[in-house]
Motif scaffolding. Structure first.
Motif, PDB file in Angstrom:
ATOM      1  N   TRP A 322       0.846  -1.215   0.000  1.00  0.00           N
ATOM      2  CA  TRP A 322       0.000   0.000   0.000  1.00  0.00           C
ATOM      3  C   TRP A 322       0.871   1.251   0.000  1.00  0.00           C
ATOM      4  N   ARG A 323       1.912   1.264   0.815  1.00  0.00           N
ATOM      5  CA  ARG A 323       2.774   2.441   0.916  1.00  0.00           C
ATOM      6  C   ARG A 323       3.392   2.769  -0.437  1.00  0.00           C
ATOM      7  N   GLU A 324       3.879   1.753  -1.150  1.00  0.00           N
ATOM      8  CA  GLU A 324       4.473   2.013  -2.456  1.00  0.00           C
ATOM      9  C   GLU A 324       3.427   2.449  -3.472  1.00  0.00           C
ATOM     10  N   HIS A 325       2.227   1.911  -3.334  1.00  0.00           N
ATOM     11  CA  HIS A 325       1.149   2.263  -4.268  1.00  0.00           C
ATOM     12  C   HIS A 325       0.792   3.747  -4.135  1.00  0.00           C
ATOM     13  N   VAL A 326       0.569   4.224  -2.909  1.00  0.00           N
ATOM     14  CA  VAL A 326       0.140   5.617  -2.752  1.00  0.00           C
ATOM     15  C   VAL A 326       1.293   6.581  -2.991  1.00  0.00           C
ATOM     16  N   ALA A 328       3.043   6.528  -5.463  1.00  0.00           N
ATOM     17  CA  ALA A 328       3.046   6.760  -6.908  1.00  0.00           C
ATOM     18  C   ALA A 328       1.806   7.482  -7.398  1.00  0.00           C
ATOM     19  N   VAL A 329       1.009   8.015  -6.475  1.00  0.00           N
ATOM     20  CA  VAL A 329      -0.218   8.719  -6.870  1.00  0.00           C
ATOM     21  C   VAL A 329       0.102   9.853  -7.835  1.00  0.00           C
ATOM     22  N   ASP A 330      -0.675   9.945  -8.901  1.00  0.00           N
ATOM     23  CA  ASP A 330      -0.532  11.012  -9.896  1.00  0.00           C
ATOM     24  C   ASP A 330      -1.443  12.167  -9.481  1.00  0.00           C
ATOM     25  N   TRP A 331      -0.849  13.276  -9.082  1.00  0.00           N
ATOM     26  CA  TRP A 331      -1.656  14.385  -8.571  1.00  0.00           C
ATOM     27  C   TRP A 331      -2.512  15.037  -9.656  1.00  0.00           C
TER      28      TRP A 331
END
Length: 784
Positions: A322-326, A328-331
């Motif tokens: 989860w930590r790595e997933h968020v 990489a969030v595209d703003w």
């Protein structure tokens, strides 16, 4: 179907506060008008008291018995009691004067004002009117129909949230003894997304907080809910939390009065003072943007290391993923999906960062989207990331709207009930219940539509008005061989009938229930897993009424006879016998009879809350990852959410006022941002038809004649009341995994009134013009 003049509809300035002196006056006026002074005092002073009866208007928990007010109810609770305890009666003479067709021409509001049904009624095949029928004859008719079915799976047993724990337990037992798990309920249309998401992430689909946790929270997040209308007693809890130092973050497309200021009618400050300001920050999010928002907040918490690493290490699984997933969030995607700025989201995330105890609350604004399950899992991710489960003043709080919808599910009203529950039934009653999963609400409509189901029994509720895709649902119901409704008052579902239709009038919460062994009482469960008793004070509206338990056991006896040796008669004569079965079948209900009789009842076990244990596949709280799902809305269209007015409870229409939003005298309004009104070529006050098309069936859907009302809602979004907008919600447009209708994500086009094909709530179509054009209903897709 409008029993009012459209010219009476007028628009006022929306209110900036909820409740206060006006609410008190409205409550008392409504109660006195329906019940008179004696019945008003007798009911309202018993409402939500430890030895009184439970309010039917919402599932908000009661304070401890020693801390309850003498008037422990809200405006909508008083309205609900007045509707049920009215002195108006719908007698056999009333039904003789009005044919089914004529009744069906009236509005839901008009139908509800005709009063309590006094006798069991039947419409025979080919008949035009309902006629009285004796109870034994009604039971025999139903039993014969059920026994004539080729398979038990041709029967649908629907439940609304008004049923008691005792009647819900009897109902599910009857359905399973008959041979099916076809037990759809109203939860399938509202919080099913919650149940699925929480079951997979924390192992139980219920709130992990108590009312004291709300009081003690440092931060309360209100997402996709309008407490001022849908559960007004929550405002008192929020006020107390604010007095204790809590901050409130509200996330909702509309800036509702109940999110701004609360004037508590129980206090001098609320009656004559300025009230209490509630939200410290409000995020006017675009519809369907919540998943992106919560992932963006997660990414900031990771960036700031505002995480509880010890909790994550000891109690969770999937944290690193989860930590790595968020991270990489595209703003750019987040801003497009939410309609918010990065600065607004950052300020909101700081509120979570700075809180050591956060309660997350949500309702239909999160659950009725295609990505609803993923969104609620993302809320859970935030709670897990900061250790806000199993901690005082913190946790997850899905706010249920119907008074006992959670208790119904606990008692086994579920088409996918766990195996251990079925095993317990087998051990208790000596028969092997069906193991095949049954039909939920949407799949039940499909089965009726496709000729795979022929019998429908509704325990409370107003099925055809609560469900999506009115044209399909109405036609499906009319294709039944028999429809049966256990009800207190007339509603649309009694008029959209199978070949044979029965109305079985039942006691309400406000009424005394006396059986062969003496006075009985029932029990219910609130949103925080608290189970308590309820007993009504009033003489029944008619000597011909029977309790839900008496009706259900009568049907069971007429259908099953002595099959399986189930003692239906003893359960009917003394509800203590039902509770004895509950104590041996339902997990957490050991000693039920004793525990539920305590003042204030008892709280069911909740492993994540009680001991930070998680009955999931991993044995831990599960972090999950989901792609940000953005619903593309083409030019010239808006994304519509359906919602309630303030003068409404579910499908029950109390009146034609939505005081907090400034609407008086009507309901067919659509709330739109002023810049969208201009961009679409309209003016405030114009009348339009709402039209949409769902690519999967290529059917044009229309809800005609809505007045545009300029309102503070995000660009590209709109809102309108249900059930008037239910014809626009396609049956096959449902949330992934939960099959919950997407009533908060309807892509619509506004066209001049009269220029579209109208699909009215009867499911009939009228050609009223053809000078409109549309683009195909856009499917959600991932933006990257």
């Amino acid at each position: 179907m409008r029993d009012y003049d459209e010219s009476d509809l007028h628009i006022e300035k929306p209110k900036t506060h909820a409740a206060g002196p006006v609410a008190v006056a409205v409550s008392l006026k409504r109660a006195l008008g329906h019940m008179g002074p004696v019945r008003t005092a007798k009911t309202l002073l018993d409402l939500n008291q430890a030895e009184g009866f439970d309010c039917m208007s919402c599932a908000w928990p009661d304070p401890d018995p020693g801390h309850r007010h003498a008037a422990e109810f809200c405006e909508n609770g008083a309205k609900a009691v007045a509707e049920e305890a009215t002195t108006t009666r719908a007698t056999p003479e009333f039904f003789a004067r009005h044919s089914v067709e004529e009744l069906d021409s009236h509005s839901e509001h008009w139908l509800g004002q005709q009063g309590r049904i006094t006798h069991p009624m039947v419409k025979v095949a080919g008949g035009s009117h309902y006629e009285p029928i004796e109870w034994d004859d009604a039971f025999r008719l139903i039993g014969d129909e059920l026994k004539s079915l080729t398979s038990p799976h041709e029967a649908i047993f629907y439940t609304s949230g008004r049923a008691s724990n005792e009647s819900a337990f009897v109902y599910q037992l009857f359905a399973r003894a008959f041979g099916t798990n076809n037990l759809p309920d109203c939860s399938n249309m509202c919080h099913e997304s919650t149940s699925i998401a929480l079951q997979e992430t924390i192992g139980i689909g219920k709130a992990s907080v108590t009312l004291d946790d709300v009081y003690d929270a440092e931060l309360i997040v209100l997402a996709g809910q309008n407490p001022g209308t849908n559960h007004p007693r929550m405002l008192s809890a929020l006020e107390k939390a604010k007095q204790n130092g809590a901050k409130i973050l509200s996330i909702n497309p509309l800036r509702e009065a109940g999110l701004v200021n609360f004037k508590n009618p129980q206090t001098p400050r609320g009656m004559v003072g300025p009230g209490t300001d509630l939200s410290d920050m409000h995020l006017p999010i675009k519809l369907n943007g919540d998943l992106a928002l919560f992932q963006a907040i997660g990414s900031l918490l990771v960036e700031w290391d505002a995480l509880d690493h010890e909790f994550a290490r000891q109690y969770t699984a999937g944290f690193d993923q989860w930590r790595e997933h968020v991270r990489a969030v595209d703003w750019n995607v987040v801003v497009a999906a939410t309609g918010l700025t990065r600065e607004q989201i950052t300020d909101a995330a700081k509120m979570l960062r700075d809180s050591k105890a956060t309660v997350f609350c949500w309702a239909m604004g999160l659950t009725q989207h295609r990505n609803a399950v993923a969104t609620i899992k993302e809320v859970t991710n935030l709670a897990l990331a900061q250790g806000n489960i199993g901690r005082p003043g913190a946790g997850l709080l899905p706010v249920r709207g119907h008074s006992n919808v959670q208790g119904d599910r606990t008692m086994g009203i579920w088409e996918r009930v766990p195996e251990h529950f079925l095993d317990a039934i087998e051990k208790e009653f000596g028969f092997d219940p069906p193991r095949e999963h049954g039909l939920d609400t949407v799949d039940s409509i499909r089965a009726m539509r496709d000729g795979k189901a022929h019998f429908f029994l509704g325990l409370g509720g107003n099925f055809v008005q609560a469900t999506p895709d009115s044209s399909v649902t109405f036609d499906a119901m009319r294709g039944m061989r028999m429809t049966v409704h256990i009800s207190t008052k007339i509603n649309r579902s009694h008029l959209v009938t199978g070949d044979v239709a029965l109305i079985l009038p039942t006691l309400g919460r406000t009424e005394k229930d006396v059986q062969k062994t003496g006075p009985q009482w029932i029990s219910v469960e609130d949103s925080t897993c608290s189970v308590h008793s309820s007993r009504g004070p009033l003489k029944p509206a008619s000597e011909h009424l029977r309790s839900e338990v008496a009706i259900l056991t009568g049907i069971a006896e007429a259908t099953l006879g002595g099959r399986h040796g189930i003692a239906w008669k003893s359960m009917r004569e003394n509800y203590r016998n039902i509770r004895a079965h509950i104590s041996r079948v339902v997990p957490g209900c050991e000693g039920y009879e004793v525990n539920v009789r305590r003042p204030g009842g008892f709280v069911l076990p909740h492993p994540p809350r009680d001991s930070r244990t998680f009955e999931t596949d991993s044995g831990r709280g599960n972090f999950t990852t989901s792609p940000i799902d953005v619903l593309h809305v083409p030019d010239g269209h808006l994304l519509l959410q359906t919602l309630r007015s303030h003068d409404q409870f579910n499908t029950t229409i109390y009146g034609l006022s939505d005081r907090y939003r400034g609407i008086e005298g009507g309901r067919r309004v659509v709330f739109v941002h002023r810049e969208d009104i201009a961009a679409l070529g309209f003016e405030n006050g114009d009348f339009v038809d709402l039209v949409t098309r769902w690519d999967d069936d290529d059917v044009d859907r229309c809800a005609p004649s809505f007045r545009i009302v300029e309102y503070d809602t995000p660009r590209g979004c709109a809102a309108a009341y249900y059930p008037e907008t239910n014809p626009l919600v396609p049956l096959d447009s449902t949330a992934t995994d939960s099959n919950c209708p997407t009533s908060k994500s309807v892509v619509v086009q506004l066209v001049p009134a009269g220029s579209a094909v109208s699909t009215d709530s009867n499911g009939t179509q009228d050609e009223v013009g053809s000078d409109w054009s549309h683009k195909s209903h856009p499917q959600p897709h991932h933006l990257s």
